[in-house]
Design an enzyme around this catalytic site. Structure first.
Site, PDB file in Angstrom:
ATOM      1  N   PRO A   6      44.728  56.374  44.032  1.00  0.00           N
ATOM      2  CG  PRO A   6      45.950  58.380  43.285  1.00  0.00           C
ATOM      3  CD  PRO A   6      45.447  57.308  44.721  1.00  0.00           C
ATOM      4  CB  SER A  54      41.051  44.151  35.308  1.00  0.00           C
ATOM      5  OG  SER A  54      41.784  43.380  36.459  1.00  0.00           O
ATOM      6  CD  GLU A  56      31.165  50.054  37.351  1.00  0.00           C
ATOM      7  OE1 GLU A  56      31.945  50.489  36.209  1.00  0.00           O
ATOM      8  OE2 GLU A  56      30.364  50.636  37.907  1.00  0.00           O
ATOM      9  CG  LEU A  57      35.094  43.742  38.972  1.00  0.00           C
ATOM     10  CD1 LEU A  57      35.124  42.322  39.546  1.00  0.00           C
ATOM     11  CD2 LEU A  57      36.151  44.282  39.406  1.00  0.00           C
ATOM     12  CB  CYS A  88      33.705  49.511  33.036  1.00  0.00           C
ATOM     13  SG  CYS A  88      35.127  49.756  33.992  1.00  0.00           S
TER      14      CYS A  88
END
Length: 521
Positions: free
Chosen positions: A186, A237, A258-259, A292
């Site tokens: 985490p 990121s 996933e950025l 995001c």
């Protein structure tokens, strides 16, 4: 309702996947986790080591063998029980999320509900997706070909701090349903959300070694996860995603990420502007813009731009902002001093370079140490930092355009491609615009929730916004290896004994060509 008690954190701390720490709390250094609303201490969390990760992966690998052998229907029963527990314990889960992140109650509820619907979705579809599939063999009738799905093994999840409960749990749900074990790191500032997910899994009947939480730094724990697992799922990121992608490439293991995003909303002349303004408070400011898929850019046709600006400005100025473990505040706090500094810098830079401030634009230390007002800008120049860079905070810029064509071109003029939003005069018009946008999800008449919540469809980024997909069939099948088992019957490829070898070879090409007329099964 109030922040979780010490008893809650003591219970969760016992779930950390470091056996030595559970028997000897002095065996690892600890760091303080603070309530974001106030800055007051909540609990302490141990810092894991690379050896802790190696040990966790070894335990996971041993447990995964038996788990993979279980019938998928047996595995998804755990997911069904998990969903029931999430629903039953949703208030406590929201409290834990809010305490660690500072987000509003509504944003915390989004996390809980995503866990619920994702668990139920994969419990329903996983057995069918994982069932062996008959495909056309090389010689129909003579070659039987079946595609099987084998689990990857041990999946590593590196979870972010912005949605730390659902992005710890939901990626794991698909991986577990597919027969894998999961070891998760985490974010350092939100470890108890991942432990709350572990608590739900264990209570649902999942063997403890199949989902293990190792807290610690990205460099130490995250690096060790990449070096030891069989597949990596990362959310964070773009810069970090590039580094992890290279490391996974070196090891030749699968990778999904996933950025970042610089998500756009398009508003056409036919849109209902009151509806736009209402939806925008979520599309812009859920989790204080630390999402995001939240919107940071709005392109609106000039004929309605003044009216939209007036309507949006009034609605944003009227937003309720503040701390609280209830549904009163529409927006909560930023999560850290670093995020507060980024937001402040981006806004101050834009204004200094000529942007006009419509709403917000100030920190709010009177509400708590990390609060910042929901902010609207217009006339943002191209050299402003927030023009192209992701702010990841409650800052949105409005850009009037001459036409829908210009709006589409500007929305696509970015290296990112995660999410976008369209408000038009009709659904048909909105869908036509949506199909021309280069983002993994597009919401027509919504900001992000429709795409995010449609868990039967894949979700992810184009461009530098990601690799692979979560949700949908792809979100589960990526955690498997496709294995084709082909059985040749009656005649093998050397030909029957009564046909001369030369004659057999001469027959192969025309026979192969003729197969196009045969059924595909």
């Amino acid at each position: 309702m109030s922040r979780p008690t010490t008893r809650v954190y003591d219970r969760l701390l016992d779930l950390v996947a470091i056996p030595e720490f559970r028997t000897d709390p002095t065996s690892r250094p600890v760091s303080a986790i603070n309530e974001v609303f106030t800055g007051d201490p909540l609990a302490e969390i141990p810092a894991g080591t690379a050896d802790d990760v190696v040990a966790a992966v070894e335990r996971a690998r041993a447990a995964q063998v038996a788990w993979a052998e279980r019938d998928p229907k047996d595995r998804v029963a755990v997911l069904e029980r998990f969903a029931k527990l999430v629903m039953r314990n949703r208030d406590e889960l929201m409290n834990i999320v809010q305490a660690e992140t500072g987000k509003s109650r509504a944003s915390a509820q989004e996390e809980v509900l995503d866990c619920l619907i994702t668990a139920r979705h994969y419990a329903k579809v996983a057995p069918g997706l994982l069932a062996p599939k008959r495909v056309q063999g090389m010689l129909p009738g003579l070659t039987k070909a079946v595609v099987h799905r084998q689990p990857k093994g041990v999946v590593g999840v590196i979870a972010p701090w912005n949605y730390p409960l659902n992005l710890a749990a939901t990626d794991a749900l698909a991986a577990l349903a597919a027969g894998n074990a999961v070891v998760i790191k985490p974010a350092s500032i939100t470890p108890f959300c991942a432990l709350a997910a572990a608590d739900m899994f264990y209570r649902a009947g999942l063997p403890r070694d199949l989902f293990q939480v190792v807290p610690g730094s990205g460099g130490t724990v995250g690096g060790a996860i990449v070096e030891n697992v069989d597949y990596l799922m990362f959310t964070g990121s773009t810069a970090t995603g590039r580094v992890l992608g290279r490391q996974c490439g070196e090891r030749l293991i699968g990778y999904s990420a996933e950025l970042g995003g610089k998500n756009a909303m398009i508003v056409t002349a036919g849109a209902d502007l009151d509806e736009v303004a209402e939806v925008a408070t979520r599309a812009f400011y859920s989790n204080s813009g630390q999402l995001c898929i939240s919107v940071e850019r709005v392109y609106v046709e000039k004929s309605i731009a003044p009216q939209l600006i007036e309507t949006l400005t009034a609605r944003v100025r009227a937003m309720s902002v503040g701390p609280g473990y209830d549904f009163e505040a529409e927006m909560g706090s930023l999560i850290s001093r670093d995020q507060l500094d980024v937001v402040t810098t981006h806004v101050d830079d834009a204004v200094a370079k000529g942007a006009r401030l419509l709403a917000g634009g100030r920190p709010r230390p009177d509400l708590g140490p990390l609060f910042y007002e929901p902010t609207l800008l217009t006339d943002v120049p191209a050299d402003a930092t927030c023009y192209e860079e992701e702010t990841f905070g409650p800052v949105v810029s409005i850009y009037p355009v001459d036409s829908v064509e210009e709006a589409i071109a500007k929305a696509n003029d970015t290296e990112y491609g995660l999410n976008s939003s369209v408000f038009a005069g009709s659904d048909a018009e909105g869908e036509q615009i949506a199909a021309r946008l280069r983002t993994g999800t597009v919401n027509v008449g919504e900001g992000y929730v429709a795409g995010w919540g449609s868990v039967a469809g894949p979700m992810g980024g184009m461009g530098v916004s990601g690799v692979g997909r979560r949700h949908g069939d792809e979100g589960l099948l990526k955690y498997t290896e496709a294995q084709t088992i082909a059985t040749q019957r009656l005649i093998n490829m050397s030909g029957p004994g009564f046909v001369p070898r030369k004659r057999w070879q001469q027959m192969l090409a025309p026979a192969t060509n003729a197969m196009r007329f045969l059924p595909t099964r």
